[in-house]
Design an enzyme around this catalytic site. Sequence first.
Site, PDB file in Angstrom:
ATOM      1  N   HIS A 279     -32.834  20.869 -66.062  1.00 42.94           N
ATOM      2  CA  HIS A 279     -32.965  21.458 -64.725  1.00 42.94           C
ATOM      3  C   HIS A 279     -34.431  21.692 -64.366  1.00 42.94           C
ATOM      4  CE1 HIS A 279     -32.301  24.109 -61.303  1.00 42.94           C
ATOM      5  NE2 HIS A 279     -32.967  25.069 -61.920  1.00 42.94           N
ATOM      6  N   HIS A 284     -37.235  21.003 -60.870  1.00 39.11           N
ATOM      7  CA  HIS A 284     -38.341  21.821 -60.370  1.00 39.11           C
ATOM      8  C   HIS A 284     -39.707  21.156 -60.460  1.00 39.11           C
ATOM      9  CE1 HIS A 284     -36.421  25.598 -59.327  1.00 39.11           C
ATOM     10  NE2 HIS A 284     -35.735  25.578 -60.462  1.00 39.11           N
ATOM     11  N   GLU A 324     -34.110  26.231 -54.787  1.00 39.34           N
ATOM     12  CA  GLU A 324     -32.952  25.820 -55.575  1.00 39.34           C
ATOM     13  C   GLU A 324     -32.019  24.874 -54.816  1.00 39.34           C
ATOM     14  OE1 GLU A 324     -32.410  26.026 -58.619  1.00 39.34           O
ATOM     15  OE2 GLU A 324     -33.676  27.649 -59.351  1.00 39.34           O
ATOM     16  N   SER A 343     -30.858  18.361 -59.874  1.00 38.67           N
ATOM     17  CA  SER A 343     -30.442  18.298 -61.277  1.00 38.67           C
ATOM     18  C   SER A 343     -28.920  18.317 -61.412  1.00 38.67           C
ATOM     19  CB  SER A 343     -31.044  19.473 -62.066  1.00 38.67           C
ATOM     20  OG  SER A 343     -30.650  20.717 -61.516  1.00 38.67           O
TER      21      SER A 343
END
Length: 447
Positions: A279, A284, A324, A343
């Site tokens: 993730h 990110h 997010e 992700s």
Amino acid sequence: MSATAAATHLHKCTDATVTPVKTTIHFSITDKVGALDDCLAAIKAMHISLTRIESRPSKTADWDYDFFVDFNAVDADQVRQVAKSLEPLAKHVHIVGTGGGAGGSVDLPESVPWFPRKMIDLDTFADKVLEMGEELDSDHPGAKDAAYRARRAEITKIAKTYKTGQPIPNVDYTNVEVETWAAVFEKLTTMFPSHACREHQHVFPLLIQNCGYGPHQIPQLEVVSKFLKDCTGFTLRPVMGLLTSRDFLNGLAFRVFHSTQYIRHHSKPLYTPEPDVCHELLGHVPLFANPDFADFSQEIGLASLGASDEDIERLATIYWFTVEFGICRQGDHVRAYGAGLLSSFGELEYCLSDKPEIRPFEPAKVAQQKYPITEYQPVYFVAESFKDAQMRVREFANSLNRPFSVRYNAYTESIEILDSKEKVIRYAQGIKTDMLTLVDALEKLAS
């Protein structure tokens, strides 16, 4: 990655414990013999031990010295008494922040919740993990796997002992862990060209070239962190697991992203109920190498410093629907930029379909939106650009109930509190110098 996984970046702390009261008081004194000794004696007389004291030249015109003292008080009344005892001995006595042991704040009207002022203050977050990390919930795929749990505990020791300024130790990932990474990497990279925003796609080949991204090895945080530092000044910091929303957002103010190093359980490589290294590195990291996105993320972090618990929840919600689960408009298309989407192959496909509701990004409205954490989002907010989103968040931050403004000083890696005329003037002088440089550059380009 599921919505639950992204939610662990933004856990709402419910622990009401507020003792001991972690406190910072700022005051200024004139350079004269015994001035500091008098102030420290006044504090000592109240049976208080300082945990830290730092000094620096004052930014006033009086050649004073500024002092910041940290201590753990018994309660809010003792904090008030310390401030009152200093008033006859020093100038500009301010209670910069008070906070409970779980990240909550003390009911002290003239104060704000404690927040980190220097990069090294982030070291205090290391042992404040709320859940996950070493411990796993009963529904976690690896909960009953003793070997997996032991491996997690081994990896999280890195974050527990890490200190600011140290290189991040490498993890010697096992073959099983690399195979799990490969399954995720190969599935998502087939979707990025048609679903990820252009900024993500622009950076990803550079991560392959410079940071060892690929299906055959898991990139090391230290290598990736150095790459980000060169691109935008962002760095990675290992974390054991779940931080409070306040601590996590506070880190962004310093351009620091708290990243896990462990990986999801091999039995379900395309699912995780929490953030893991897949993730962090696939979702990110690529965007933190983009200047506009880095500025936007730091804007949310700066707004969180000293914010009330209610405002932290609003900012965490904005983070949820942007960093997010954000989508953005690019030409005639809408693309994903949120790490929770980038992700998760399932939600990445879903978010760009005609199934969810799409609304314009308006921070005041976003901050009030409720969201599920165990299923796909029914609503997404589309940003026109990262720069536009940054300016909107800045306007929203100005509406929050905080009695001062802050800025990040990249030279000293510290937060400056703009709570006096002298500090604002000094800040303006720095802007004036930058403007002169800008005008000079424009004149040379025009000639």
